[in-house]
Design a protein around this motif. Sequence first.
Motif, PDB file in Angstrom:
ATOM      1  N   GLN A 177     -15.255  -6.567 -19.840  1.00  0.00           N
ATOM      2  CA  GLN A 177     -16.162  -6.934 -21.705  1.00  0.00           C
ATOM      3  C   GLN A 177     -14.842  -6.334 -21.575  1.00  0.00           C
ATOM      4  N   HIS A 178     -14.659  -5.185 -21.844  1.00  0.00           N
ATOM      5  CA  HIS A 178     -14.474  -4.131 -23.356  1.00  0.00           C
ATOM      6  C   HIS A 178     -12.395  -4.239 -23.567  1.00  0.00           C
ATOM      7  N   ALA A 179     -11.877  -5.295 -22.631  1.00  0.00           N
ATOM      8  CA  ALA A 179     -10.198  -4.744 -22.574  1.00  0.00           C
ATOM      9  C   ALA A 179      -9.176  -6.127 -23.281  1.00  0.00           C
ATOM     10  N   GLY A 180     -10.614  -7.515 -22.701  1.00  0.00           N
ATOM     11  CA  GLY A 180      -9.685  -8.814 -22.743  1.00  0.00           C
ATOM     12  C   GLY A 180      -8.465  -8.573 -22.320  1.00  0.00           C
ATOM     13  N   GLY A 181      -7.357  -9.405 -22.255  1.00  0.00           N
ATOM     14  CA  GLY A 181      -6.516  -9.851 -21.365  1.00  0.00           C
ATOM     15  C   GLY A 181      -6.674 -11.441 -20.690  1.00  0.00           C
ATOM     16  N   ASP A 182      -5.482 -11.793 -20.004  1.00  0.00           N
ATOM     17  CA  ASP A 182      -5.652 -12.809 -19.111  1.00  0.00           C
ATOM     18  C   ASP A 182      -5.824 -12.398 -18.033  1.00  0.00           C
ATOM     19  N   SER A 183      -5.343 -10.982 -17.128  1.00  0.00           N
ATOM     20  CA  SER A 183      -6.259 -11.210 -15.733  1.00  0.00           C
ATOM     21  C   SER A 183      -6.055  -9.337 -15.803  1.00  0.00           C
ATOM     22  N   VAL A 184      -6.451  -8.856 -14.699  1.00  0.00           N
ATOM     23  CA  VAL A 184      -7.001  -7.848 -14.162  1.00  0.00           C
ATOM     24  C   VAL A 184      -6.110  -7.252 -12.506  1.00  0.00           C
ATOM     25  N   PRO A 185      -5.408  -6.612 -13.106  1.00  0.00           N
ATOM     26  CA  PRO A 185      -4.184  -6.278 -12.095  1.00  0.00           C
ATOM     27  C   PRO A 185      -5.549  -4.835 -11.101  1.00  0.00           C
ATOM     28  N   ILE A 186      -5.453  -5.461 -10.008  1.00  0.00           N
ATOM     29  CA  ILE A 186      -6.142  -3.770  -8.835  1.00  0.00           C
ATOM     30  C   ILE A 186      -5.167  -3.589  -8.338  1.00  0.00           C
ATOM     31  N   THR A 187      -5.419  -2.311  -7.828  1.00  0.00           N
ATOM     32  CA  THR A 187      -4.205  -1.524  -6.771  1.00  0.00           C
ATOM     33  C   THR A 187      -5.181  -1.290  -5.550  1.00  0.00           C
ATOM     34  N   VAL A 188      -5.311  -1.053  -4.513  1.00  0.00           N
ATOM     35  CA  VAL A 188      -6.114  -1.248  -3.610  1.00  0.00           C
ATOM     36  C   VAL A 188      -4.852  -0.215  -2.317  1.00  0.00           C
ATOM     37  N   GLN A 189      -5.754   0.953  -2.053  1.00  0.00           N
ATOM     38  CA  GLN A 189      -5.104   2.259  -0.884  1.00  0.00           C
ATOM     39  C   GLN A 189      -5.940   2.281  -0.427  1.00  0.00           C
ATOM     40  N   ALA A 190      -5.078   2.271   1.054  1.00  0.00           N
ATOM     41  CA  ALA A 190      -6.347   3.076   1.824  1.00  0.00           C
ATOM     42  C   ALA A 190      -5.142   4.354   2.626  1.00  0.00           C
ATOM     43  N   SER A 191      -6.018   5.505   3.223  1.00  0.00           N
ATOM     44  CA  SER A 191      -4.214   6.520   3.942  1.00  0.00           C
ATOM     45  C   SER A 191      -5.628   6.609   4.700  1.00  0.00           C
ATOM     46  N   GLY A 192      -5.787   6.816   6.151  1.00  0.00           N
ATOM     47  CA  GLY A 192      -6.830   7.000   6.692  1.00  0.00           C
ATOM     48  C   GLY A 192      -7.898   6.543   6.491  1.00  0.00           C
ATOM     49  N   ARG A 193      -8.348   7.296   6.561  1.00  0.00           N
ATOM     50  CA  ARG A 193     -10.016   6.825   6.204  1.00  0.00           C
ATOM     51  C   ARG A 193     -10.171   6.954   4.336  1.00  0.00           C
ATOM     52  N   SER A 194      -9.411   7.157   3.781  1.00  0.00           N
ATOM     53  CA  SER A 194      -9.592   7.637   2.269  1.00  0.00           C
ATOM     54  C   SER A 194      -9.327   5.998   1.793  1.00  0.00           C
ATOM     55  N   VAL A 195      -9.685   5.526   0.516  1.00  0.00           N
ATOM     56  CA  VAL A 195      -9.446   4.269  -0.162  1.00  0.00           C
ATOM     57  C   VAL A 195      -9.507   4.423  -2.098  1.00  0.00           C
ATOM     58  N   LEU A 196      -8.563   4.366  -2.260  1.00  0.00           N
ATOM     59  CA  LEU A 196      -8.604   4.569  -3.891  1.00  0.00           C
ATOM     60  C   LEU A 196      -8.403   2.860  -4.359  1.00  0.00           C
ATOM     61  N   LEU A 197      -9.057   2.627  -5.098  1.00  0.00           N
ATOM     62  CA  LEU A 197      -9.737   2.182  -5.887  1.00  0.00           C
ATOM     63  C   LEU A 197      -8.769   2.033  -7.352  1.00  0.00           C
ATOM     64  N   SER A 198      -8.390   1.094  -8.261  1.00  0.00           N
ATOM     65  CA  SER A 198      -7.696   1.283  -9.284  1.00  0.00           C
ATOM     66  C   SER A 198      -7.525   0.141 -10.253  1.00  0.00           C
ATOM     67  N   VAL A 199      -7.980   0.042 -11.076  1.00  0.00           N
ATOM     68  CA  VAL A 199      -7.976  -0.953 -12.353  1.00  0.00           C
ATOM     69  C   VAL A 199      -7.098  -0.840 -13.444  1.00  0.00           C
ATOM     70  N   ALA A 200      -6.630  -1.593 -13.996  1.00  0.00           N
ATOM     71  CA  ALA A 200      -6.092  -1.410 -15.091  1.00  0.00           C
ATOM     72  C   ALA A 200      -6.481  -2.347 -16.225  1.00  0.00           C
TER      73      ALA A 200
END
Length: 131
Positions: A55-78
């Motif tokens: 909605q707010h950034a435009g572009g052709d695609s949305v890059p997502i990174t999912v990182q997991a370490s043990g019980r921890s998960v980080l979701l990143s969207v650029a």
Amino acid sequence: MSQRSVRIDVPAGLNAPSEARHEVTVSLRAWGFTEPRWLDAAAIVISELVTNAVQHAGGDSVPITVQASGRSVLLSVADKSAEAPRRRHPDDRGGRGLMLIDALSARWYVQDDGGGKCVNVELQPYPGEVR
């Protein structure tokens, strides 16, 4: 403690949030994160992040990174917008996304991404052992 990471690029558009939910959930399940309520929370968070990027950034695609370490998960969207997300009063057009992210995550933060930004969300710790 095993560390896992995957990058997913979803085409920007109306189907981006649902595709992101699907891809992230498939990755997390494959890594042993199977608790349904926790996965639902992860799906809601990634959906909100991707919706905001489309909605707010435009572009052709949305890059997502999912990182997991043990019980921890980080979701990143650029995205290509340098403007940081901000809370606003909910109305008929929206304004609930960051409230949901706050409620369903341990914390979230924004990083500069060379002219754009990356929104990172640390999910609540997984409530059990990762298989």
